[in-house]
Design a protein around this motif. Structure first.
Motif, mmCIF file in Angstrom:
data_model
loop_
_atom_site.group_PDB
_atom_site.id
_atom_site.type_symbol
_atom_site.label_atom_id
_atom_site.label_comp_id
_atom_site.label_asym_id
_atom_site.label_seq_id
_atom_site.Cartn_x
_atom_site.Cartn_y
_atom_site.Cartn_z
ATOM 1 N N GLY B 23 -14.259 111.560 128.887
ATOM 2 C CA GLY B 23 -13.277 112.009 128.370
ATOM 3 C C GLY B 23 -13.121 111.017 127.095
ATOM 4 N N ASP B 24 -12.417 109.938 127.472
ATOM 5 C CA ASP B 24 -11.974 108.985 126.583
ATOM 6 C C ASP B 24 -13.209 108.319 125.556
ATOM 7 O OD1 ASP B 24 -9.163 108.788 126.900
ATOM 8 O OD2 ASP B 24 -9.731 107.044 128.714
ATOM 9 N N TYR B 25 -14.178 108.236 125.950
ATOM 10 C CA TYR B 25 -15.222 107.982 125.197
ATOM 11 C C TYR B 25 -15.604 108.948 124.148
ATOM 12 C CZ TYR B 25 -20.067 106.595 123.453
ATOM 13 O OH TYR B 25 -20.963 106.175 122.402
ATOM 14 N N TYR B 27 -13.900 111.271 123.235
ATOM 15 C CA TYR B 27 -12.537 111.497 122.231
ATOM 16 C C TYR B 27 -12.706 110.389 121.074
ATOM 17 C CZ TYR B 27 -7.437 112.105 121.172
ATOM 18 O OH TYR B 27 -6.454 112.336 120.639
ATOM 19 N N ASN B 28 -13.011 109.297 121.370
ATOM 20 C CA ASN B 28 -13.187 108.125 120.266
ATOM 21 C C ASN B 28 -14.106 108.375 119.303
ATOM 22 O OD1 ASN B 28 -11.338 105.600 120.812
ATOM 23 N ND2 ASN B 28 -11.582 106.574 122.765
ATOM 24 N N PHE B 29 -15.262 108.813 120.060
ATOM 25 C CA PHE B 29 -16.586 108.971 119.250
ATOM 26 C C PHE B 29 -16.117 110.363 118.150
ATOM 27 C CE2 PHE B 29 -20.381 111.247 117.976
ATOM 28 C CZ PHE B 29 -21.344 110.407 118.035
ATOM 29 N N TRP B 31 -13.137 111.352 117.073
ATOM 30 C CA TRP B 31 -11.889 110.758 116.237
ATOM 31 C C TRP B 31 -12.492 110.089 115.031
ATOM 32 C CZ3 TRP B 31 -9.998 105.906 115.950
ATOM 33 C CH2 TRP B 31 -9.134 105.888 114.757
ATOM 34 N N SER B 32 -13.515 109.264 115.528
ATOM 35 C CA SER B 32 -13.832 108.190 114.423
ATOM 36 C C SER B 32 -14.705 108.892 113.181
ATOM 37 C CB SER B 32 -14.904 107.302 115.130
ATOM 38 O OG SER B 32 -16.235 107.711 115.434
ATOM 39 N N ARG B 33 -15.351 110.175 113.637
ATOM 40 C CA ARG B 33 -15.919 111.099 112.811
ATOM 41 C C ARG B 33 -15.255 112.058 112.092
ATOM 42 N NH1 ARG B 33 -18.845 108.050 116.046
ATOM 43 N NH2 ARG B 33 -20.958 107.537 115.467
ATOM 44 N N GLN B 35 -11.482 111.601 111.956
ATOM 45 C CA GLN B 35 -10.149 111.304 111.563
ATOM 46 C C GLN B 35 -9.054 112.190 111.848
ATOM 47 O OE1 GLN B 35 -12.566 110.804 108.878
ATOM 48 N NE2 GLN B 35 -13.312 108.947 110.253
ATOM 49 N N GLU B 41 -9.891 116.568 119.789
ATOM 50 C CA GLU B 41 -9.773 117.156 121.018
ATOM 51 C C GLU B 41 -10.560 118.360 121.233
ATOM 52 O OE1 GLU B 41 -5.728 117.683 122.722
ATOM 53 O OE2 GLU B 41 -6.549 119.010 124.000
ATOM 54 N N VAL B 44 -14.180 117.966 121.731
ATOM 55 C CA VAL B 44 -14.773 117.473 122.754
ATOM 56 C C VAL B 44 -14.724 118.660 123.946
ATOM 57 C CG1 VAL B 44 -13.960 115.915 124.937
ATOM 58 C CG2 VAL B 44 -13.710 115.054 122.646
#
Lengths: 101, 194
Positions: B23-25, B27-29, B31-33, B35, B41, B44
């Motif tokens: 989930g966290d990974y 989500y970060n992936f 979000w970085s794309r 913003q 969310e 994902v």
């Protein structure tokens, strides 16, 4: 005389890039090979334009930073899902699994 | 380490562990794309739904996470395709940093010309601040430019492919990328160089 001057100006503008076009070529050049003529024009422009040299360096800097930014290090995550978000996602997975069966 | 061992001995993906394990990974992936935390969310979530639908197609050639990330990548592109077809306010919000007067046409407007960033790029503290400023400035780009910029610069998708997804011509693509760069650069400079 003015005719000659106009002709010269026109000729010059064919060789000389303005900053708008120079920066466009800088951006393009990051992704594809520029033709010989464009390469030369850009080189000439950069030799005499500090601002566009700054632009070029900044573009490279931004691209490197973006590259770092997009790499996700599992050991060092910037964001974490909140419990609420996790619950929502788990619920979706559960519901969807149920539908599939 | 325990995690990777687990994956090797277990050929079938276990959806019940996805949120906890990946989930966290993801989500970060996302979000970085994009913003945006909300959109991240959503993406994902859509990824999990698609993955569940195509669970049978997972053959275990790659790890579960690699497989999910590939699906998410596709979701990011879909997101940008959708957001770039939305009607947006005409590009009047872009104020060109170049002069329009005949004699100086196409030259930088002096006050807006790129400054020297060296003092900042060489300072480790300032470097740290850079990424959050860049992330903020990226989020301010108009949707279509944002799409082009992320797909081309970050995802390194080739121009033809990007044009196919977003419905633009190659020359159009360069103009958008050019303007996105100009706006991003100026935004960063204003926020970063104080």
């Amino acid at each position: 005389m003015t005719k000659l001057k106009n002709m010269m100006m026109k000729g010059m503008s064919k060789i000389m890039l303005d900053c708008d076009n120079a920066t466009l070529l800088i951006t393009k050049g990051e992704f594809e090979e520029l033709g010989c003529i464009n390469k030369l024009k850009l080189k000439m422009h950069l030799a005499s334009c500090k601002f566009c040299r700054n632009f070029s360096e900044q573009s490279k800097y931004i691209s490197t930073q973006l590259n770092d930014f997009k790499k996700i290090d599992p050991q060092n995550l910037r964001l974490h899902l909140s419990d609420e978000q996790k619950n929502r996602l788990s619920k979706t997975v559960e519901e969807q699994s149920f539908k599939n069966n | 380490m325990a995690n990777t061992n687990l994956l090797k001995t277990k050929p079938n993906p276990d959806p019940n562990l996805w949120v906890k394990d990946h989930g966290d990974y993801l989500y970060n992936f996302a979000w970085s794309r994009v913003q945006s935390k909300e959109i991240a969310e959503d993406l994902v979530q859509e990824t999990f739904i698609s993955a569940l639908k195509s669970l049978k197609s997972f053959r275990g050639d790659s790890s579960e996470l690699t497989w999910l990330t590939a699906i998410l990548k596709r979701k990011v592109i879909d997101h940008y395709r959708k957001s770039s077809t939305k009607k947006e306010i005409p590009a009047s919000h872009f104020s060109s940093p170049f002069q329009k007067d005949d004699a100086f046409e196409g030259q930088w407007i002096l006050e807006r010309a790129p400054k020297d960033w060296h003092e900042n790029t060489e300072d480790p503290l300032q470097q740290q601040e850079f990424q959050s400023i860049m992330e903020y400035c990226l989020s301010l780009l108009p949707p279509k430019w944002h799409s082009v910029f992320i797909l081309k610069v970050m995802e390194e998708i080739n121009s033809d492919e990007v044009c196919k997804e977003l419905g633009c011509t190659p020359s159009n693509l360069w103009v958008m990328l050019h303007r996105a760069r100009l706006q991003l650069r100026e935004c960063i400079e204003i926020k970063w160089l104080k």
